[in-house]
Design an enzyme around this catalytic site. Structure first.
Site, PDB file in Angstrom:
ATOM      1  N   GLY A  11       0.826  -1.200   0.000  1.00 26.18           N
ATOM      2  CA  GLY A  11       0.000   0.000   0.000  1.00 26.18           C
ATOM      3  C   GLY A  11       0.860   1.249   0.000  1.00 26.18           C
ATOM      4  N   GLY A  17       1.663   4.606   3.740  1.00 27.15           N
ATOM      5  CA  GLY A  17       2.660   3.799   3.039  1.00 27.15           C
ATOM      6  C   GLY A  17       3.821   4.635   2.548  1.00 27.15           C
ATOM      7  N   SER A 106      -8.522   0.968  11.750  1.00 23.55           N
ATOM      8  CA  SER A 106      -9.072   2.317  11.653  1.00 23.55           C
ATOM      9  C   SER A 106      -9.788   2.657  12.951  1.00 23.55           C
ATOM     10  CB  SER A 106     -10.050   2.413  10.486  1.00 23.55           C
ATOM     11  OG  SER A 106     -10.770   3.637  10.525  1.00 23.55           O
ATOM     12  N   SER A 107      -9.729   3.932  13.327  1.00 20.09           N
ATOM     13  CA  SER A 107     -10.404   4.356  14.558  1.00 20.09           C
ATOM     14  C   SER A 107     -11.919   4.239  14.456  1.00 20.09           C
ATOM     15  CB  SER A 107     -10.011   5.793  14.901  1.00 20.09           C
ATOM     16  OG  SER A 107     -10.335   6.671  13.847  1.00 20.09           O
ATOM     17  N   CYS A 108     -12.459   4.202  13.220  1.00 24.29           N
ATOM     18  CA  CYS A 108     -13.918   4.052  13.095  1.00 24.29           C
ATOM     19  C   CYS A 108     -14.365   2.633  13.427  1.00 24.29           C
ATOM     20  CB  CYS A 108     -14.387   4.454  11.701  1.00 24.29           C
ATOM     21  SG  CYS A 108     -13.892   3.348  10.386  1.00 24.29           S
ATOM     22  N   TYR A 135     -17.260   0.009   5.939  1.00 24.32           N
ATOM     23  CA  TYR A 135     -15.790   0.126   5.933  1.00 24.32           C
ATOM     24  C   TYR A 135     -15.210  -0.395   7.245  1.00 24.32           C
ATOM     25  CZ  TYR A 135     -11.222   2.394   6.314  1.00 24.32           C
ATOM     26  OH  TYR A 135      -9.883   2.645   6.507  1.00 24.32           O
ATOM     27  N   LYS A 139     -12.482  -3.532   8.161  1.00 19.10           N
ATOM     28  CA  LYS A 139     -11.243  -3.370   8.924  1.00 19.10           C
ATOM     29  C   LYS A 139     -11.252  -4.231  10.187  1.00 19.10           C
ATOM     30  CE  LYS A 139      -8.476  -0.909   7.602  1.00 19.10           C
ATOM     31  NZ  LYS A 139      -7.414  -1.136   6.592  1.00 19.10           N
ATOM     32  N   PRO A 162      -4.699   3.501  14.148  1.00 22.74           N
ATOM     33  CA  PRO A 162      -4.274   4.903  14.236  1.00 22.74           C
ATOM     34  C   PRO A 162      -5.458   5.848  14.412  1.00 22.74           C
ATOM     35  CG  PRO A 162      -4.268   4.192  11.960  1.00 22.74           C
ATOM     36  CD  PRO A 162      -4.646   2.978  12.786  1.00 22.74           C
ATOM     37  N   HIS A 178     -10.603  13.370   4.112  1.00 19.20           N
ATOM     38  CA  HIS A 178     -10.831  13.221   5.538  1.00 19.20           C
ATOM     39  C   HIS A 178     -10.878  14.608   6.187  1.00 19.20           C
ATOM     40  CE1 HIS A 178      -9.463   9.038   4.708  1.00 19.20           C
ATOM     41  NE2 HIS A 178     -10.354   8.767   5.650  1.00 19.20           N
ATOM     42  N   ARG A 186     -11.446  23.994   2.699  1.00 21.57           N
ATOM     43  CA  ARG A 186     -12.517  24.973   2.899  1.00 21.57           C
ATOM     44  C   ARG A 186     -11.960  26.308   3.365  1.00 21.57           C
ATOM     45  NH1 ARG A 186     -18.123  22.101   4.371  1.00 21.57           N
ATOM     46  NH2 ARG A 186     -17.758  20.141   3.301  1.00 21.57           N
ATOM     47  N   TRP A 201     -19.431  20.311   8.104  1.00 16.08           N
ATOM     48  CA  TRP A 201     -20.455  19.342   8.461  1.00 16.08           C
ATOM     49  C   TRP A 201     -20.435  19.055   9.962  1.00 16.08           C
ATOM     50  CZ3 TRP A 201     -19.328  15.159   4.158  1.00 16.08           C
ATOM     51  CH2 TRP A 201     -19.712  15.689   2.917  1.00 16.08           C
ATOM     52  N   ARG A 208     -12.049  14.748  17.873  1.00 14.04           N
ATOM     53  CA  ARG A 208     -11.193  13.949  16.985  1.00 14.04           C
ATOM     54  C   ARG A 208      -9.800  13.835  17.578  1.00 14.04           C
ATOM     55  NH1 ARG A 208     -13.061  12.322  11.697  1.00 14.04           N
ATOM     56  NH2 ARG A 208     -15.088  13.307  11.377  1.00 14.04           N
TER      57      ARG A 208
END
Length: 237
Positions: A11, A17, A106-108, A135, A139, A162, A178, A186, A201, A208
């Site tokens: 990756g 990566g 992933s943290s999600c 997703y 993971k 992470p 992200h 923005r 949003w 976070r």
């Protein structure tokens, strides 16, 4: 591993990566190879990659990740690609005799309503955030596959989780970015347009954990050398 292990980055085109590619030679790994653009979703191509490179250590940073918009719009592709990469790379690594593997979660993957700060023991323990559940499920399957290799084969494979990474190579596209690159874009556009405000949003209530991608890469190398446990390891700020 050998005294000078050959490290493979599965990756290399991801920001993480790429960071590993920059930092591994500086941290005592002179022999570093990457996936060379092979399709990590295809077991036959991954098998040939391992045959050609003969690595001692593999970092699994491949797969596809994106922001909230893409998680909502394309959950099938996100889940499909990440499951395919996980299966192909992890299983072919074991078949090729790779002694050490670091899988990046992933943290999600954490439950939506888990206690704060998030502890590794909370993983697999509750309902996921619906917007990223497909997703995250892919993971989580990767982390379970790593644990299964440890249980069945005694493999010294580990998983890390992470925080929200940012840094060189980030994706600034509005549909896929992200949180940090999205906010940077923005703000930049607001300056260009001489706008008095930016609109983002969300409610403003979520917290976070933001971490620089090079710091995550250093932590992965540290974990590869020193961590060997069934429980995934958090890598945060």
């Amino acid at each position: 591993m050998t005294e000078q292990p050959r490290a493979l980055i599965a990756g290399r085109d991801t920001p993480l990566g790429s960071a590993l590619g920059r930092l591994l030679p500086e941290l005592g790994y002179p022999s570093v190879v990457d996936d060379g653009g092979v399709r990590l979703t295809e077991p036959s191509e991954v098998r040939e990659l391992f045959r050609r490179t003969n690595p001692d250590l593999v970092f699994v940073t491949g797969g596809w990740s994106a922001g909230i918009h893409t998680n909502l719009a394309r959950p099938v592709e996100l889940m499909e690609q990440n499951l395919a990469v996980t299966l192909a790379v992890t299983c072919e690594a074991w078949r090729a005799g790779v002694p050490r593997l670091v899988y990046v979660g992933s943290s999600c993957c954490y439950p939506r309503d888990c206690r704060q700060p998030m502890s590794e023991s909370e993983l697999f323990g509750g309902r996921l955030e619906p917007s990223s559940a497909p997703y995250a499920t892919a993971k989580l399957a990767g982390m379970k596959l790593v644990q299964a290799h440890r249980t069945q084969y005694g493999a010294r494979y580990i998983s890390v989780v992470p925080g929200d990474m940012f840094g060189p190579g980030d994706d600034f596209e509005p549909e896929t970015a992200h949180v940090v690159p999205a906010l940077v874009r923005r703000a930049h556009e607001a300056v260009e347009e001489n706008a008095g405000e930016i609109i983002v949003w969300g409610s403003g209530r979520p917290v976070r954990d933001l971490v620089f991608v090079d710091d995550v890469a250093r932590a992965l190398i540290f974990a590869a050398e020193r961590y060997d446990d069934d429980l995934p390891l958090n890598v945060g700020s």
